[in-house]
Structure formats: structure tokens, C-alpha cells
Motif scaffolding. Structure first.
Motif, PDB file in Angstrom:
ATOM      1  N   ASN A 145      45.559 -32.100  20.420  1.00  0.00           N
ATOM      2  CA  ASN A 145      44.701 -32.719  21.068  1.00  0.00           C
ATOM      3  C   ASN A 145      45.355 -33.412  21.538  1.00  0.00           C
ATOM      4  O   ASN A 145      44.985 -33.454  23.382  1.00  0.00           O
ATOM      5  CB  ASN A 145      43.692 -33.288  20.332  1.00  0.00           C
ATOM      6  N   ILE A 146      46.025 -34.129  21.595  1.00  0.00           N
ATOM      7  CA  ILE A 146      46.649 -35.559  22.142  1.00  0.00           C
ATOM      8  C   ILE A 146      47.570 -34.739  22.697  1.00  0.00           C
ATOM      9  O   ILE A 146      47.663 -35.099  24.910  1.00  0.00           O
ATOM     10  CB  ILE A 146      46.770 -36.718  21.378  1.00  0.00           C
ATOM     11  N   ARG A 147      48.837 -33.736  22.784  1.00  0.00           N
ATOM     12  CA  ARG A 147      49.050 -33.640  24.393  1.00  0.00           C
ATOM     13  C   ARG A 147      48.740 -32.846  24.729  1.00  0.00           C
ATOM     14  O   ARG A 147      49.177 -32.275  25.595  1.00  0.00           O
ATOM     15  CB  ARG A 147      50.073 -32.050  22.226  1.00  0.00           C
ATOM     16  N   GLU A 148      47.614 -31.760  24.279  1.00  0.00           N
ATOM     17  CA  GLU A 148      47.083 -31.408  25.324  1.00  0.00           C
ATOM     18  C   GLU A 148      46.286 -32.162  26.357  1.00  0.00           C
ATOM     19  O   GLU A 148      46.181 -32.267  27.535  1.00  0.00           O
ATOM     20  CB  GLU A 148      45.836 -30.318  25.179  1.00  0.00           C
ATOM     21  N   LYS A 149      45.483 -33.144  25.645  1.00  0.00           N
ATOM     22  CA  LYS A 149      45.378 -34.433  27.045  1.00  0.00           C
ATOM     23  C   LYS A 149      46.595 -34.608  27.804  1.00  0.00           C
ATOM     24  O   LYS A 149      45.975 -34.905  29.090  1.00  0.00           O
ATOM     25  CB  LYS A 149      44.643 -35.450  26.386  1.00  0.00           C
ATOM     26  N   ILE A 150      47.857 -35.142  27.568  1.00  0.00           N
ATOM     27  CA  ILE A 150      48.516 -35.253  27.927  1.00  0.00           C
ATOM     28  C   ILE A 150      49.009 -34.379  28.933  1.00  0.00           C
ATOM     29  O   ILE A 150      49.286 -34.458  30.305  1.00  0.00           O
ATOM     30  CB  ILE A 150      49.950 -35.995  27.101  1.00  0.00           C
ATOM     31  N   LEU A 151      49.613 -33.255  28.327  1.00  0.00           N
ATOM     32  CA  LEU A 151      49.930 -32.044  29.627  1.00  0.00           C
ATOM     33  C   LEU A 151      48.797 -31.870  30.772  1.00  0.00           C
ATOM     34  O   LEU A 151      48.858 -31.336  31.477  1.00  0.00           O
ATOM     35  CB  LEU A 151      49.796 -30.660  28.792  1.00  0.00           C
ATOM     36  N   ALA A 152      47.348 -32.337  30.094  1.00  0.00           N
ATOM     37  CA  ALA A 152      46.862 -31.792  31.713  1.00  0.00           C
ATOM     38  C   ALA A 152      47.049 -33.496  32.603  1.00  0.00           C
ATOM     39  O   ALA A 152      45.470 -33.675  33.386  1.00  0.00           O
ATOM     40  CB  ALA A 152      45.002 -31.758  30.892  1.00  0.00           C
ATOM     41  N   GLY A 153      47.379 -34.152  32.343  1.00  0.00           N
ATOM     42  CA  GLY A 153      47.331 -35.222  32.773  1.00  0.00           C
ATOM     43  C   GLY A 153      46.308 -36.114  32.836  1.00  0.00           C
ATOM     44  O   GLY A 153      46.374 -37.546  33.039  1.00  0.00           O
ATOM     45  N   ILE A 196      57.413 -33.170  26.067  1.00  0.00           N
ATOM     46  CA  ILE A 196      56.496 -32.776  27.492  1.00  0.00           C
ATOM     47  C   ILE A 196      56.126 -33.356  28.548  1.00  0.00           C
ATOM     48  O   ILE A 196      56.866 -34.286  28.309  1.00  0.00           O
ATOM     49  CB  ILE A 196      55.348 -32.915  26.133  1.00  0.00           C
ATOM     50  N   ILE A 197      55.859 -33.099  29.697  1.00  0.00           N
ATOM     51  CA  ILE A 197      55.838 -33.557  30.887  1.00  0.00           C
ATOM     52  C   ILE A 197      54.317 -33.575  31.178  1.00  0.00           C
ATOM     53  O   ILE A 197      53.587 -32.016  31.361  1.00  0.00           O
ATOM     54  CB  ILE A 197      56.816 -32.945  31.790  1.00  0.00           C
ATOM     55  N   PRO A 198      53.250 -34.313  31.832  1.00  0.00           N
ATOM     56  CA  PRO A 198      52.410 -34.379  32.230  1.00  0.00           C
ATOM     57  C   PRO A 198      52.010 -33.195  33.544  1.00  0.00           C
ATOM     58  O   PRO A 198      53.357 -33.622  34.126  1.00  0.00           O
ATOM     59  CB  PRO A 198      51.751 -36.130  32.876  1.00  0.00           C
ATOM     60  N   SER A 199      51.168 -32.846  33.285  1.00  0.00           N
ATOM     61  CA  SER A 199      50.634 -32.445  34.689  1.00  0.00           C
ATOM     62  C   SER A 199      51.049 -33.311  35.884  1.00  0.00           C
ATOM     63  O   SER A 199      50.836 -34.637  36.129  1.00  0.00           O
ATOM     64  CB  SER A 199      49.332 -31.894  34.453  1.00  0.00           C
ATOM     65  N   TYR A 200      51.280 -32.454  37.118  1.00  0.00           N
ATOM     66  CA  TYR A 200      52.089 -32.698  38.816  1.00  0.00           C
ATOM     67  C   TYR A 200      50.594 -33.693  39.179  1.00  0.00           C
ATOM     68  O   TYR A 200      49.192 -33.812  38.574  1.00  0.00           O
ATOM     69  CB  TYR A 200      51.960 -31.640  39.442  1.00  0.00           C
ATOM     70  N   GLY A 201      51.583 -34.808  39.519  1.00  0.00           N
ATOM     71  CA  GLY A 201      49.856 -35.980  40.127  1.00  0.00           C
ATOM     72  C   GLY A 201      51.207 -37.144  40.237  1.00  0.00           C
ATOM     73  O   GLY A 201      51.901 -37.918  40.125  1.00  0.00           O
ATOM     74  N   VAL A 202      49.709 -38.289  40.694  1.00  0.00           N
ATOM     75  CA  VAL A 202      50.460 -39.665  40.884  1.00  0.00           C
ATOM     76  C   VAL A 202      49.733 -40.966  39.366  1.00  0.00           C
ATOM     77  O   VAL A 202      48.638 -40.631  39.683  1.00  0.00           O
ATOM     78  CB  VAL A 202      49.900 -39.935  42.036  1.00  0.00           C
ATOM     79  N   TYR A 203      50.212 -41.468  38.607  1.00  0.00           N
ATOM     80  CA  TYR A 203      49.911 -42.076  37.517  1.00  0.00           C
ATOM     81  C   TYR A 203      50.034 -43.678  37.951  1.00  0.00           C
ATOM     82  O   TYR A 203      51.103 -44.043  38.550  1.00  0.00           O
ATOM     83  CB  TYR A 203      50.772 -41.666  36.389  1.00  0.00           C
ATOM     84  N   SER A 204      49.056 -44.190  37.705  1.00  0.00           N
ATOM     85  CA  SER A 204      49.428 -45.653  37.110  1.00  0.00           C
ATOM     86  C   SER A 204      50.083 -45.761  36.040  1.00  0.00           C
ATOM     87  O   SER A 204      49.651 -45.553  35.116  1.00  0.00           O
ATOM     88  CB  SER A 204      47.909 -46.718  37.456  1.00  0.00           C
ATOM     89  N   THR A 205      51.845 -46.628  36.699  1.00  0.00           N
ATOM     90  CA  THR A 205      52.223 -47.009  35.038  1.00  0.00           C
ATOM     91  C   THR A 205      52.766 -48.456  34.966  1.00  0.00           C
ATOM     92  O   THR A 205      52.488 -49.370  35.971  1.00  0.00           O
ATOM     93  CB  THR A 205      53.581 -46.061  35.683  1.00  0.00           C
TER      94      THR A 205
END
Length: 314
Positions: A145-153, A196-205
Motif C-alpha cells: 500500500n505504501i508503494r502504491e501511495k508513492i507511485l501515485a505521488g 520505484i519512481i513517483p508519478s510525474y509532478g513537482v514535489y517539495s523536498t
């Protein structure tokens, strides 16, 4: 040594009870985790990529205060060991004097061994300190489930389930340096093909460079505005930083996702959006930067000794 065994793709809140019981029931803090590389599901092609690389998992275990980790080489030979043979070889490699096991634990060929059989093997060798525990049964606290969350961004929700922010350790590589022409220079990060790589997007890091944390605005995508990039790229604009870090390895914590990738009509529109994004990132960074995790990450990551030994049982 008191041990717990599992795939442990990251050490998330679902694992916390196992780790705490090991810590409480060990003598002189002599306890550890037995895990596998590659991830068994990845080896058997049921998992594309894990959440973390082996090096990243080693950093997590240091941050969480796990004193020992034993990484078993998961190959065809190990996969086909009977439960009894697996236990015998494991016990030869590690001086085991106790076990803390989840009640749903399975091991050995075709997962034919379970927590009860492991208990029987241990007791036959006069190992009597054995705890079989029920773990959190919420589907939230599962690696899948955590992997799915990350993949979805949804890295913010993933952090809630992990107990810390998902992160990457990546080297800085040369890009086309277009960001410099727009006054927003970026560091291109070599995306590790083994995670894994998160979905395309802009992230605060939050970005760790040479022992210091900086706010970062990170983009994952293929630069659709300029139509000249085919592969997926990760580029991070590091606020209030200047310097040459090509070839360096940096640590990036993902705090939140701002938006998806957009195609802009011109460079000026893109620059205006980047200005908005960077201010949002600064606000998120200032409000949510996980101080304790950051300090511990800085402490251990700068030691550069994050490559655990891989043990071959067979």
C-alpha cells in the motif's frame, strides 16, 4: 542474539512492534534484523521495484537504531530451501538465542514454513525466548500500500504510514542546463533503476548536501514544454544554494506533491509557475521539515558507510 526476520522493504509503522519487542527483550541491546536482497517478490517477478535500495535501507536502520542487520542473498537456491534447511543454515551464520516473529510470517520453499514451525525449530535447539506477535492488521501499514501511495505521488500520506519521509539517495549528473538560463538552476538526479519512481509532478523536498539541509523544488517528468526530452528525468532546484555538486551523491526527502506536470505556452509562463512553486516549497519546508529524522540522517549519511554485507547461506 535476538532476531526478527522479514523482507522489510523499508521499516514502516507496521514493523514497529517487532522492532520495539526486540529492543525490549534483548540483552545488552544484542538484537538484529534478518532481511533479503533482492526483495523476494522482486526476485520472483511479483514486484517491479522496491521502495528503497539496499543502501537506503541501511541508512533507515541506522536512523531507527537497529543495531544489526543481516542481508541474505535471495537467489534460486535460497528460494528452494525447505523451512528446516533454511533455519539450519541461518542458525549456522548467526548466533541466535531468541526470535520475535509476526504471526503471519512464512518462509522456505513455496512459503511452506510458518511462525509455528520456526518456533518448533528454535525450541528443538533449546532456544526458548520466542515471541509470536500479531502486527497491525490495517492494510494501510503494508509495504504494497505504501508503494502504491508513492507511485501515485502521495508522498505525504506515504510518510504517515512509513513513520518518516520517503527519500532517495542519488548522484548529480549533467543535464541540458536549461534551468540556468531561466535563473532557476537545477541538479539532475540519476534515478536509480532498482527502486520505484513517483508519478510525474513537482514535489517539495528537503535536500542534504555536505552536511547541510536545503529546501528543494523537484520535478519528475520529461519537460513537455520544450519537446526535447524523451526519458524520465528528476531535476531539483535547491533554494539558497550555489556550488558545483556534479558527481556528488545527495539525499532528498520528499515532503509533499504540489502539482502534476504541465505544458506551458512559452518560457515566461513556465518561469512564473516555477516562482510560485518555489515559494510553496519554501513554506512546506519551513512548516514540515522533520527535524529529528533530518538530524539523524545527517549524522549517519555523512559517515558514508552504508553498504551492508550480503550473506550467502548456501
Amino acid at each position: 542474539m535476538l532476531i526478527t526476520i522479514g523482507a522489510f522493504d523499508g521499516f514502516h509503522k507496521g514493523h514497529a512492534k517487532l522492532l520495539e519487542l526486540c529492543r525490549k527483550n534483548s540483552v545488552n541491546n544484542e538484537w538484529g534484523v534478518v532481511t533479503f536482497y533482492p526483495h523476494p517478490s522482486e526476485f520472483m517477478h511479483n514486484l517491479n521495484h522496491p521502495m528503497f535500495t539496499l543502501k537506503e535501507r541501511e541508512l533507515i536502520r541506522k536512523i531507527l537504531g537497529i543495531p544489526n542487520i543481516f542481508v541474505l542473498n535471495f537467489d534460486e537456491e535460497l528460494k528452494n530451501l525447505s523451512p528446516e534447511k533454511f533455519w539450519k543454515l541461518l542458525n549456522e551464520k548467526i548466533n541466535i538465542d531468541g526470535l520475535v516473529i509476526g504471526s503471519d510470517f512464512h518462509f522456505g520453499k513455496e512459503r511452506s514454513g510458518d511462525a509455528k514451525s520456526l518456533e518448533n525449530f528454535a525450541m528443538s535447539q533449546n532456544i526458548n525466548k520466542i515471541l509470536i506477535v500479531d502486527l497491525l492488521n490495517k492494510s494501510d501499514f503494508s509495504s504494497s500500500n505504501i508503494r502504491e501511495k508513492i507511485l501515485a505521488g502521495d508522498v505525504k500520506q506515504a510518510a504517515e504510514f512509513l513513520g518518516y519521509n520517503w527519500f532517495v539517495i542519488g548522484s548529480v549528473i549533467h543535464g541540458n542546463e536549461r534551468g540556468r538560463t531561466m535563473k532557476f538552476p537545477t541538479a539532475n538526479i540519476n534515478l536509480n533503476a532498482d527502486k520505484i519512481i513517483p508519478s510525474y509532478g513537482v514535489y517539495s523536498t528537503a535536500v542534504l548536501i555536505n552536511g547541510k539541509w536545503y529546501c528543494g523544488a523537484l520535478s519528475i517528468g520529461n519537460n513537455p514544454t520544450f519537446h526535447d526530452v524523451n526519458e524520465t528525468r528528476a531535476e531539483v532546484h535547491i533554494l539558497d544554494f550555489s556550488g558545483d555538486i556534479y558527481g556528488d551523491e545527495i539525499l532528498i526527502l520528499f515532503l509533499d506533491r504540489l502539482r502534476g506536470i504541465k505544458t506551458f505556452s512559452d518560457k515566461e509562463s513556465l518561469i512564473a509557475q516555477i516562482e510560485i512553486d518555489t515559494e510553496k516549497c519554501r513554506k512546506i519546508y519551513n512548516e514540515t521539515k522533520p527535524e529529528k529524522f533530518c538530524e539523524l540522517a545527517k549524522k549517519f549519511y555523512t559517515q558514508k558507510n552504508l553498504e551492508p554485507e550480503i550473506i550467502k547461506l548456501c
